[in-house]
Design an enzyme around this catalytic site. Structure first.
Site, mmCIF file in Angstrom:
data_model
loop_
_atom_site.group_PDB
_atom_site.id
_atom_site.type_symbol
_atom_site.label_atom_id
_atom_site.label_comp_id
_atom_site.label_asym_id
_atom_site.label_seq_id
_atom_site.Cartn_x
_atom_site.Cartn_y
_atom_site.Cartn_z
ATOM 1 N N ASN A 56 -2.074 51.525 -22.866
ATOM 2 C CA ASN A 56 -1.740 50.563 -24.064
ATOM 3 C C ASN A 56 -2.239 51.737 -25.174
ATOM 4 O OD1 ASN A 56 -2.172 47.714 -24.831
ATOM 5 N ND2 ASN A 56 -3.418 48.185 -23.288
ATOM 6 N N MET A 67 -14.790 49.245 -22.499
ATOM 7 C CA MET A 67 -15.493 48.798 -22.099
ATOM 8 C C MET A 67 -16.889 48.789 -22.099
ATOM 9 S SD MET A 67 -13.184 46.969 -20.500
ATOM 10 C CE MET A 67 -13.812 46.007 -19.631
ATOM 11 N N ILE A 81 -20.455 46.533 -25.194
ATOM 12 C CA ILE A 81 -20.337 45.632 -26.158
ATOM 13 C C ILE A 81 -20.857 46.843 -27.128
ATOM 14 C CG2 ILE A 81 -22.225 43.707 -26.621
ATOM 15 C CD1 ILE A 81 -21.523 42.558 -23.992
ATOM 16 N N ASN A 94 -8.935 45.481 -31.951
ATOM 17 C CA ASN A 94 -9.397 45.262 -30.960
ATOM 18 C C ASN A 94 -7.998 44.684 -29.934
ATOM 19 O OD1 ASN A 94 -10.941 45.602 -27.660
ATOM 20 N ND2 ASN A 94 -11.362 43.024 -28.215
ATOM 21 N N HIS A 136 -6.991 42.042 -27.104
ATOM 22 C CA HIS A 136 -7.946 41.368 -26.029
ATOM 23 C C HIS A 136 -6.683 40.471 -24.919
ATOM 24 C CE1 HIS A 136 -11.050 39.519 -23.874
ATOM 25 N NE2 HIS A 136 -10.390 37.998 -23.546
ATOM 26 N N SER A 185 -3.910 39.150 -27.459
ATOM 27 C CA SER A 185 -4.394 39.008 -29.137
ATOM 28 C C SER A 185 -4.880 40.303 -29.521
ATOM 29 C CB SER A 185 -5.233 38.003 -29.472
ATOM 30 O OG SER A 185 -5.086 36.684 -28.561
ATOM 31 N N GLU A 224 -19.527 38.797 -33.293
ATOM 32 C CA GLU A 224 -19.620 38.316 -32.414
ATOM 33 C C GLU A 224 -18.187 38.708 -31.176
ATOM 34 O OE1 GLU A 224 -17.433 33.729 -31.218
ATOM 35 O OE2 GLU A 224 -17.699 34.407 -33.571
ATOM 36 N N ASP A 274 -15.522 39.447 -29.091
ATOM 37 C CA ASP A 274 -13.851 39.101 -28.891
ATOM 38 C C ASP A 274 -13.806 37.614 -29.663
ATOM 39 O OD1 ASP A 274 -13.007 40.769 -27.271
ATOM 40 O OD2 ASP A 274 -14.176 38.895 -25.193
#
Ligand code: GRF
Length: 235
Positions: free
Chosen positions: A35, A111, A113, A128, A130, A157, A164, A166
């Site tokens: 990407n 990758m 959180i 982001n 997803h 998306s 929260e 994603d």
């Protein structure tokens, strides 16, 4: 809402208002970086009015770093092992990003959180990609979960990032059909091709000021956006 990307609709002739300065971005990756490549290529082709300032990875072996260096883009590695805990790590990440003064921080297969501290620091300028049609299939293994759920349409998306996982507001999606013979790998491969159209198109919407997320309100052309836009099907 159906959205046609101008540079596709007009066969490569893309018009960015000449008064607009490029959107400065920093991209965060952890691996392959396909990407990231699509963003760099779109920028080079004039389809994305961005100025990619740096690529930052948590993994020194991330293949995308080599690609970025070869394009004379700054690369930085911030390795988690050097820090105690997520807060310290994310603070180091902020210190690596901020000198570049990006208008947008772009997560492209990063990758980890992120802590609330990090997310708040970049509120409204953190996006982001997803690999699912959010809000369905947040988290990992999206392709297999889509197959297990028997969906006929899968997709990807682009969303602003909130605390929260994603769960932030989605503004652009792309859809692909699921075929009877599909398995997770074929689905992932076919979707990835579309992600490579989706992410540049999504960031171009921000670069043009057409998508904005202000005071918890997602706006498209200064009008509230209740449903994500849908990228047109490939020609
Ligand atoms: C993509 O599938 C993206 O949607 C997800 O992570 C993957 C990254 O792939 N967030 P790459 O490193 O960009 O090739």
């Amino acid at each position: 809402m159906f959205y046609s990307v101008p540079w596709r609709r007009y066969e490569g002739i893309y018009e960015t208002p000449s008064t607009m300065s490029p959107l400065s971005i920093v991209v965060l990756i952890s691996g392959r970086g396909s990407n990231l490549q699509s963003l760099i290529q779109a920028q080079q082709q004039g389809a994305l009015n961005s100025a990619l300032k740096a690529v930052i990875s948590n993994r020194p072996e991330a293949a995308g770093l080599q690609y970025a260096s070869a394009q004379q883009i700054d690369t930085v590695v911030v390795e988690p092992a050097r820090f105690e805990g997520r807060e310290a790590y994310d603070q180091a990440l902020i210190e690596a990003i901020d000198p570049y003064q990006p208008q947008l921080v772009v997560l492209a297969g990063f990758m980890r959180i992120l802590t609330p501290t990090f997310v708040h620091h970049y509120a409204g300028r953190l996006v982001n990609i997803h690999p699912s049609l959010l809000p369905r299939f947040k988290g990992l293994h999206t392709h297999q979960r889509a197959l297990d759920a028997g969906v006929e349409v899968h997709g990807a998306s682009v969303h602003y990032v909130t605390e929260e996982l994603d769960g932030g507001p989605v503004f652009l999606q792309v859809e692909i059909p699921v075929f009877r013979e599909d398995h997770a790998d074929t689905l992932a491969e076919r979707l990835l091709q579309q992600e490579h159209r989706l992410y540049p198109a999504a960031i171009q919407l921000i670069a043009e000021g057409r998508i904005q997320w202000v005071d918890d309100n997602l706006q498209f052309d200064h009008t509230p956006l209740d449903q994500p836009l849908l990228l047109d099907a490939p020609h």
